[in-house]
Design an enzyme around this catalytic site. Structure first.
Site, PDB file in Angstrom:
ATOM      1  N   SER A 217       0.812  -1.238   0.000  1.00 26.28           N
ATOM      2  CA  SER A 217       0.000   0.000   0.000  1.00 26.28           C
ATOM      3  C   SER A 217       0.835   1.273   0.000  1.00 26.28           C
ATOM      4  O   SER A 217       1.553   1.528  -0.956  1.00 26.28           O
ATOM      5  CB  SER A 217      -0.951   0.004   1.195  1.00 26.28           C
ATOM      6  OG  SER A 217      -1.757  -1.121   1.144  1.00 26.28           O
TER       7      SER A 217
ATOM      8  N   GLU B  37     -11.018   5.451   8.677  1.00 26.94           N
ATOM      9  CA  GLU B  37      -9.853   5.962   9.388  1.00 26.94           C
ATOM     10  C   GLU B  37      -9.620   7.378   8.877  1.00 26.94           C
ATOM     11  O   GLU B  37     -10.027   7.720   7.761  1.00 26.94           O
ATOM     12  CB  GLU B  37      -8.625   5.093   9.099  1.00 26.94           C
ATOM     13  CG  GLU B  37      -8.784   3.670   9.609  1.00 26.94           C
ATOM     14  CD  GLU B  37      -7.501   2.863   9.488  1.00 26.94           C
ATOM     15  OE1 GLU B  37      -7.050   2.352  10.503  1.00 26.94           O
ATOM     16  OE2 GLU B  37      -6.948   2.755   8.374  1.00 26.94           O
ATOM     17  N   ALA B  38      -8.921   8.189   9.690  1.00 33.14           N
ATOM     18  CA  ALA B  38      -8.695   9.571   9.283  1.00 33.14           C
ATOM     19  C   ALA B  38      -8.012   9.646   7.915  1.00 33.14           C
ATOM     20  O   ALA B  38      -8.244  10.559   7.134  1.00 33.14           O
ATOM     21  CB  ALA B  38      -7.861  10.283  10.338  1.00 33.14           C
ATOM     22  N   ASN B  39      -7.197   8.640   7.590  1.00 29.27           N
ATOM     23  CA  ASN B  39      -6.485   8.666   6.307  1.00 29.27           C
ATOM     24  C   ASN B  39      -7.371   8.277   5.122  1.00 29.27           C
ATOM     25  O   ASN B  39      -6.894   8.198   3.991  1.00 29.27           O
ATOM     26  CB  ASN B  39      -5.245   7.772   6.364  1.00 29.27           C
ATOM     27  CG  ASN B  39      -5.608   6.313   6.625  1.00 29.27           C
ATOM     28  OD1 ASN B  39      -6.749   5.912   6.452  1.00 29.27           O
ATOM     29  ND2 ASN B  39      -4.634   5.520   7.035  1.00 29.27           N
TER      30      ASN B  39
ATOM     31  N   ARG C  76       1.821   5.361  19.494  1.00 31.45           N
ATOM     32  CA  ARG C  76       1.653   3.911  19.286  1.00 31.45           C
ATOM     33  C   ARG C  76       2.706   3.433  18.301  1.00 31.45           C
ATOM     34  O   ARG C  76       3.159   4.221  17.443  1.00 31.45           O
ATOM     35  CB  ARG C  76       0.246   3.561  18.794  1.00 31.45           C
ATOM     36  CG  ARG C  76      -0.165   4.316  17.550  1.00 31.45           C
ATOM     37  CD  ARG C  76      -1.515   3.872  17.033  1.00 31.45           C
ATOM     38  NE  ARG C  76      -1.447   2.623  16.311  1.00 31.45           N
ATOM     39  CZ  ARG C  76      -1.069   2.520  15.036  1.00 31.45           C
ATOM     40  NH1 ARG C  76      -0.696   3.582  14.341  1.00 31.45           N
ATOM     41  NH2 ARG C  76      -1.048   1.353  14.445  1.00 31.45           N
TER      42      ARG C  76
ATOM     43  N   GLY D 101       2.178  -0.384  12.734  1.00 36.28           N
ATOM     44  CA  GLY D 101       2.134  -1.802  12.343  1.00 36.28           C
ATOM     45  C   GLY D 101       2.548  -1.996  10.903  1.00 36.28           C
ATOM     46  O   GLY D 101       2.483  -3.107  10.382  1.00 36.28           O
ATOM     47  N   THR D 102       2.944  -0.912  10.226  1.00 30.61           N
ATOM     48  CA  THR D 102       3.337  -1.056   8.821  1.00 30.61           C
ATOM     49  C   THR D 102       4.729  -0.500   8.536  1.00 30.61           C
ATOM     50  O   THR D 102       5.295  -0.752   7.481  1.00 30.61           O
ATOM     51  CB  THR D 102       2.352  -0.305   7.886  1.00 30.61           C
ATOM     52  OG1 THR D 102       2.379   1.084   8.228  1.00 30.61           O
ATOM     53  CG2 THR D 102       0.944  -0.829   8.025  1.00 30.61           C
TER      54      THR D 102
END
Ligand code: NG1
Length: 502
Positions: A64, A349-351, A470, A473-474
């Site tokens: 992505s 999601e905000a994105n 946080r 995770g990517t």
């Protein structure tokens, strides 16, 4: 499951000893060169999942928004949703198996604990435009075949396209790319019949030099006939996600390449940010307007967001629109899980990743009503327009177009539904991002010791301050988010928190 060929095949895809892949926000991601072993094993895993569920599963080779040199793998359940979270543990164990013997042992354990039956396994495989795709698709195919499954090579597709196709297979419906386009176009046309703006709408789209550009080119002529002209930028000449793409625009707050000189009247992603929160607000408003025309019991709308949602958007959705809002950890798998609990679950999601889900019960009710109630017909068309498997930018664009035209709303009016609180996101590179752990939908840090206390102090000093950290995770970073009543306040808070993390 026939495991007799597995070890031999697995030898072709050795794992490098220092590589410890971890199933993240949306599958595995890493430098492409590290991934053949992971993708091979995911192929075998998804064949096992196909046998377990007696359905066709999916696998997409993509990373992505990551840079071109990275790649990754996303796994799709037969329902068209992401791989169920209980199986992520198997994916992790298999991906970390040290050698072919260990791979065999892990699959044997999986076979026993999940009572995998024998039978015909089928996995649909797609990929994005990255140069490493061919090799990794080969590894995935080999993994599927190594356990006796059949790999269906679907070629170049967006991730949501593959999710949609897998879901269609599951429902026994047409699942070609052509049917993907035609079903969206049919729904789009239906929703705008009698409501379309009198002038053609022009939409500039930053395609991030990725797979979506080619797909939008395919849609361009039909959409033009329906009054929507797509002006595609970053459509393949440049480098994937470099200086462009939703992640770049949303996080760095910059116009993407090839968009200089875009007039202020033009509508495009990036000129003024209409992010996932604004899309959720627009979708909720539009759906509420359609529901006004529907007879019978009230329909429960839930809006699912993450901690990255701008505080003003949450307030608007809750207080002004009266929607139930649920906050989950980052990653659409978490949002999706909550969205299915409502008659209509809106999650973004905000994105911008997200979609709108309609419950099977509501769809059944709407089908019964559609002969007499135009609102039921509209809502059914909306369920066809908005990808029901997973968030899909192409379908999201069409949703926004329809909502704006049906609500007769200008971009300015959409933008002023609520005023965003100024915010800032930063990435901090640390030696080991896993030392940061969180709780309460990622809004509070549990470790390292003292981090949350320092963060609380910084927040207290900031008017309307909110901040959290946080581990990504990517990507190999810790993310910092800060919000405040002024941009200076948000910037300072983000910087202060980043220093604490570092
Ligand atoms: P990570 O890297 O875990 O923050 C990012 C996005 C997610 C999601 C995934 C998958 C942010 C802050 N995070 O996850 O929302 O889209 O990528 O692509 O945007």
């Amino acid at each position: 499951m026939d495991l007799s060929q597995l070890q031999a095949a697995s030898k072709q895809y050795p794992k490098s000893p220092d590589f410890t892949p971890s199933y993240g926000t949306a599958g595995f991601r890493a430098a492409a060169a590290l991934l053949p072993s992971t993708v091979f094993r995911c192929g075998a895993l998804m064949a096992a999942r196909s046998l377990k569920t007696d359905g066709v599963t999916g696998l997409v080779v993509t990373a992505s928004h990551n840079p071109e040199a990275d790649n990754g793998v996303k796994l799709v359940d037969p329902t068209g949703y992401m791989l169920c979270q209980e199986w992520e543990v198997y994916a992790d164990r298999l991906a970390n198996a040290v050698d072919p013997d260990d791979v065999l042992a892990e699959l044997q354990k999986l076979q026993d604990s999940e009572c995998i039956p024998s039978g015909h396994a089928e996995v649909m495989i797609a990929h994005d435009t990255r140069q490493s795709a061919a090799e990794l698709v080969g590894a995935a195919r080999c993994g599927v075949e190594a356990v006796g499954g059949a790999a269906v090579l679907c070629g170049l597709l967006t991730t949501p396209q593959l999710h949609w196709m897998v879901r269609q297979r599951h429902l026994g419906l047409p699942c070609s790319e052509e049917s993907y386009f035609s079903s969206f176009l049919r729904a789009y046309e239906g929703l705008l019949r009698g409501h379309a703006a009198s002038e053609a709408q022009v939409l500039i789209i930053d395609c991030a030099n990725g797979v979506g550009g080619g797909k939008l080119q395919q849609l361009q002529p039909q959409l033009a006939q329906l009054g929507l002209e797509l002006d595609l930028r970053n459509c393949g000449r440049g480098v994937l996600n470099e200086g462009c793409g939703a992640d770049f625009v949303q996080k760095d707050r910059q116009l993407p390449l090839e968009c200089d000189g875009v007039g202020s009247a033009a509508r495009c992603a990036g000129l003024r940010l209409f992010d996932g929160d604004k899309i959720a607000a627009l979708a909720a408003l539009f759906i509420q307007s359609l529901l006004e025309g529907l007879q019978g019991p009230s329909v429960q709308i839930g809006v699912i967001q993450t901690a990255y949602a701008n505080g003003s958007s949450t307030q608007y959705l809750r207080d002004t629109l009266g929607c139930q809002v649920v906050i989950t950890p980052t990653g659409v798998k978490h949002l999706h899980e909550e969205a299915v609990k409502f008659d209509i679950g809106i999650y973004f999601e905000a994105n911008g990743h997200g979609t709108v889900l309609f419950s099977p019960d509501l769809l059944q009710r709407l089908r019964k009503l559609q002969a007499n109630e135009p609102a039921a017909r509209d809502l059914l068309a909306l369920a066809d327009l908005v990808n029901q498997a997973v968030g899909d930018a192409i379908s999201g664009i069409l949703l926004v177009e329809v909502a704006l035209q049906r609500l007769n709303m200008t971009m300015a009016a959409w933008g002023s539904l609520y005023a965003d609180l100024p915010s800032r996101q930063l990435k901090v590179t640390v030696e080991d991002r896993s030392i940061v752990t969180t709780t309460d939908a990622e809004t509070r840090a549990m470790t390292p010791d003292g981090l949350q206390e320092s963060l609380d102090q910084a927040v207290q000093r900031t008017p309307s301050g909110r901040a959290f950290v946080r581990p990504s995770g990517t990507e190999d970073v810790v993310r910092v988010y800060a919000e405040a009543s002024t941009q200076e306040g948000a910037d300072l808070l983000a910087k202060t928190v980043a220093r604490v993390v570092y």
